[in-house]
Design a protein around this motif. Structure first.
Motif, short mmCIF file in Angstrom:
data_model
loop_
_atom_site.label_atom_id
_atom_site.label_comp_id
_atom_site.label_asym_id
_atom_site.label_seq_id
_atom_site.Cartn_x
_atom_site.Cartn_y
_atom_site.Cartn_z
N SER A 107 76.28 78.40 52.86
CA SER A 107 77.81 78.80 53.79
C SER A 107 78.65 80.19 53.01
O SER A 107 78.21 80.42 52.16
CB SER A 107 78.74 77.59 53.64
N ASN A 142 82.91 82.05 53.57
CA ASN A 142 84.04 82.41 54.35
C ASN A 142 84.35 83.87 54.67
O ASN A 142 83.83 84.77 53.96
CB ASN A 142 85.28 82.00 53.38
N HIS A 198 85.23 79.52 58.13
CA HIS A 198 84.11 79.15 57.49
C HIS A 198 82.86 78.92 58.12
O HIS A 198 82.96 78.25 59.46
CB HIS A 198 84.43 77.61 56.67
N LEU A 211 81.57 70.28 54.02
CA LEU A 211 82.52 69.97 54.95
C LEU A 211 83.76 69.68 54.50
O LEU A 211 84.94 69.99 54.81
CB LEU A 211 82.06 69.19 56.04
N ASN A 229 85.94 72.31 52.57
CA ASN A 229 86.53 73.33 53.55
C ASN A 229 87.92 73.27 53.81
O ASN A 229 88.37 72.08 54.47
CB ASN A 229 85.81 73.27 54.80
N THR A 252 85.92 76.57 61.66
CA THR A 252 84.47 76.17 61.16
C THR A 252 83.48 76.36 62.06
O THR A 252 83.51 75.65 63.35
CB THR A 252 84.60 74.54 60.80
#
Length: 725
Positions: A379, A381, A386, A419, A422, A427
């Motif tokens: 993942s 940003n 995100h 998750l 975040n 997302t």
């Protein structure tokens, strides 16, 4: 310089399009082409992507067979070889100084009425060949090209051309960008022979004063630029110890903004793109034509990035070569997801194939999110978004857990932690195998798709996921904002599972208002998109389209263009013919009812709409996001969008806190309530409109001055009483 562009795509050429027989002298350096027309490539007709449209004659059923092109170039240095690249529809012959150096789709002899064989790619794929360095001489050279049709009734014609001079060291792959953050960028490229690595860079294209070097000799080059400034444009070139290898006006990038910044972010999304077909080229060209000069911040790959098995040579010919000469690959960092075809060159568990060698992925949490320590999923940003890239085909541990093994999968354990951590406004999650599709794949009968829908979607829907993007099916399919459907297609209920009856298109058509969500509240639903037609369009199921979809397209290829800014997300599906065939908008935290507290005599206040778009204010009239008003106490103001989907209201109230003295000169609006309290004195010269309820309370005195007026139908009360905060 080791690699230099001598003729660029889109360059100016002389051309003749009158159907005449020019014999062979037109190919020579001394030929007089002064009466020929002049224009910029791409030349042609019938495709709609031409810069210069050429003439095919008076009869569309009896078009000219041959169109001629000429160009003079001057060489100021010698080269060991030349890379010739061209687009042609249908047949082509290329001559340097009267000598044929390349031919495709034409037999011998090449006469003005020689018919070509059909160009299967429809002239959208760049053909390439390497020529020896002695085919051109120092000084002036003449390049001549003739394009032939397959028949006089042919519907289209295309021509573009590139010529790159090369010495012993030149870039054969890339450059392409990885690991983009607000303070760093990784530049990767491959050279044809062993050489050292060096990137010169800076914020002034004419003064690249910074550099990063690696003196080891290699063909696979990975250079990390660190210590950069956020949201800043950097120019760069590729070099080695001795010389600049590659440089152009397109060699630049922007660093990411500081995480959380509500900067407008532009994203290109391609699924199943690495095919080498005309669809792949058409989709790329249509996207680039649509966005024009806009810089693209991110490029997401939805898997099956190089057919058929994801070998390195397939990545070279079907992914890198079709894209690397466009500005996108030089400028836009790539964040991929793997597909099943990317795994066919390796085992599902080893992750040793070309996909995992060609891409550098933020598995250690370098750009946000917890570390995954696995190249299959990660993942990151960017701005206030995100992104999560998942692996829907690879396996983990000795038990061969996959994404849908939600009780034991390390990927799911990581996903839940990601998750939960975040805090970004938006997302977006993407992977290869879609949970809802009736395109070239069936999400009811294919277990890997079904299990993902049944087991993974509840996890996403319990959290703050807004958008899911997938490929695999070679078509486009898009749902409304939906939630709670995990069964077979037949169990989908619009009443139960659609969380909005809108199409979401936000284009003024019926029932097309944006999807609305509220930050901090339980997830209202997710939009699911299948976008696996960036490389081709194949088949569809008998029950196509899926009942959950609001729009589907299995006729043309296309790609997704996302724009996210502040609390607004727009998605457009750009089809290969250049049209926006589908679009939708999601907005967060809009349609607000706000109470604005002001001081009793505050002369002005700013009101701001909660969305990004267009604005119609009621009083005073205005069309900007923020307006300044002369507030009336108790008055309600509102702003709407032009499509009557959005409306913010603002009620003006006086701060009720106890102060030493109050002086009221403002009008108190009708049907409003006002309570003023002061420890010492209140004086008022205001007008109280009909229907108001006003209470004054002061410790020493209440003075009603000239101009004070209370209209009939209201209530006014004044009393001497102590007041404390």
């Amino acid at each position: 310089m080791a690699q230099s562009t001598i003729v660029a795509a889109g360059d100016t050429w002389k051309y003749l399009d009158n159907g005449s027989d020019q014999g062979t002298t037109w190919r020579n350096a001394g030929f007089n082409d002064a009466l020929w027309a002049s224009g910029n490539a791409e030349f042609g007709y019938g495709e709609g992507d031409e810069t210069t449209v050429v003439n095919y004659g008076p009869d569309p059923n009896n078009k000219y067979i041959t169109t001629y092109f000429r160009k003079v170039v001057t060489l100021s240095s010698t080269y060991s070889s030349f890379l010739l690249r061209g687009k042609r529809d249908d047949g082509v012959a290329v001559y340097f100084n009267g000598v044929q150096v390349f031919k495709d789709g034409l037999g011998d002899p090449v006469l003005y009425n020689t018919l070509a064989t059909n160009a299967a790619d429809d002239g959208q794929v760049w053909l390439s060949t390497t020529l020896p360095g002695n085919v051109l001489q120092m000084g002036q050279n003449t390049i001549a090209v003739e394009i032939h049709q397959t028949a006089s009734s042919s519907s289209d014609l295309s021509f573009d051309f590139e010529l790159i001079g090369q010495n012993s060291v030149f870039v054969s792959r890339g450059p392409y960008l990885q690991m983009a953050s607000s303070t760093g960028m990784q530049i990767r490229y491959r050279t044809i022979s062993l050489t050292t690595s060096k990137i010169n860079y800076g914020t002034d294209p004419n003064n690249l004063i910074l550099s990063v070097s690696d003196n080891a000799f290699k063909t696979e080059h990975i250079v990390n630029l660190i210590g950069l400034q956020p949201n800043t444009k950097y120019y760069y070139n590729i070099a080695n110890t001795d010389q600049i290898i590659q440089s152009s006006a397109n060699h630049y990038f922007y660093t990411a903004p500081t995480i959380g910044t509500e900067k407008k972010t532009k994203v290109w999304v391609t699924g199943d793109c690495g095919t080498g077909t005309s669809t792949q080229a058409n989709v790329k060209n249509a996207f680039l034509n649509y966005v024009g000069n806009n810089y693209i911040d991110l490029w997401l790959l939805l898997g099956d990035n190089a057919y058929n098995s994801g070998y390195d040579n397939e990545y070279q010919t079907l992914f890198f070569e079709p894209y690397q000469n466009s500005r996108t690959m030089k400028q836009t960092p790539i964040f991929p997801a793997p597909g099943n075809h990317d795994y066919y060159s390796t085992s599902q568990g080893s992750r040793s194939g070309a996909y995992f060698q060609n891409f550098t992925l933020p598995t250690n949490g370098e750009i946000g999110g917890p570390p995954s320590y696995n190249e299959g999923y990660y993942s990151y940003n960017y701005a206030n978004i995100h992104f999560i890239s998942l692996d829907s085909y690879g396996t983990e541990t000795a038990s061969l857990y996959r994404l849908s093994d939600t009780l034991n999968s390390p990927q799911i354990t990581w996903l839940k932690a990601d998750l939960a951590a975040n805090t970004q406004k938006w997302t977006i999650v993407y992977w290869h195998h879609p949970p809802y599709t009736m395109g070239s794949h069936n999400s009811d009968s294919e277990l890997e798709l079904r299990y993902i829908r049944e087991k993974v979607l509840p996890i996403l829907e319990r959290n703050n996921v807004d958008l899911v993007l997938c490929g695999h099916s070679h078509n486009y399919e898009r749902t409304r904002l939906i939630k709670g459907h995990y069964g077979l297609e037949s169990s989908f209920s619009p009443t139960s599972h659609n969380k909005s009856n809108s199409s979401g298109r936000y284009d003024g058509t019926a029932d097309s208002c944006p999807y609305e969500k509220t930050s901090g509240l339980p997830n209202k639903g997710i939009v699911y998109v299948v976008a696996g037609s960036a490389g081709w369009v194949t088949s569809k199921q008998a029950t196509y389209p899926h009942d959950a979809t609001v729009y589907s397209n299995s006729e043309t290829g296309g790609s997704i263009y996302l724009e996210i800014e502040g609390n607004r997300l727009d998605s457009k599906w750009i089809s290969e013919n250049g049209t926006v065939a589908d679009q939708f908008t999601i907005m967060k935290d809009v349609n607000k009812n706000s109470e604005i507290e002001i001081a009793p005599n505050q002369s002005s206040v700013n009101l701001q709409a909660s969305w990004i778009g267009d604005y119609i204010w009621n009083n005073p009239a205005g069309n900007t996001k923020t307006i300044q008003i002369n507030p009336i106490i108790g008055q309600q103001y509102f702003v709407e969008d032009s499509r009557q989907c959005l409306r913010d209201t603002f009620l003006i109230k006086v701060n009720p806190n106890c102060v030493n003295n109050h002086q009221l000169t403002k009008v108190v609006g009708g049907n409003s309530t006002l309570a003023l309290n002061a420890s010492q004195a209140i004086s008022a010269s205001s007008s109280l409109q009909s229907g108001t309820t006003v209470n004054f309370g002061a410790g020493r005195s209440i003075l009603l001055e000239n101009g004070f007026q209370a209209s009939n139908g209201g209530v006014f009360k004044a009393e001497i009483k102590n007041c404390v905060n």
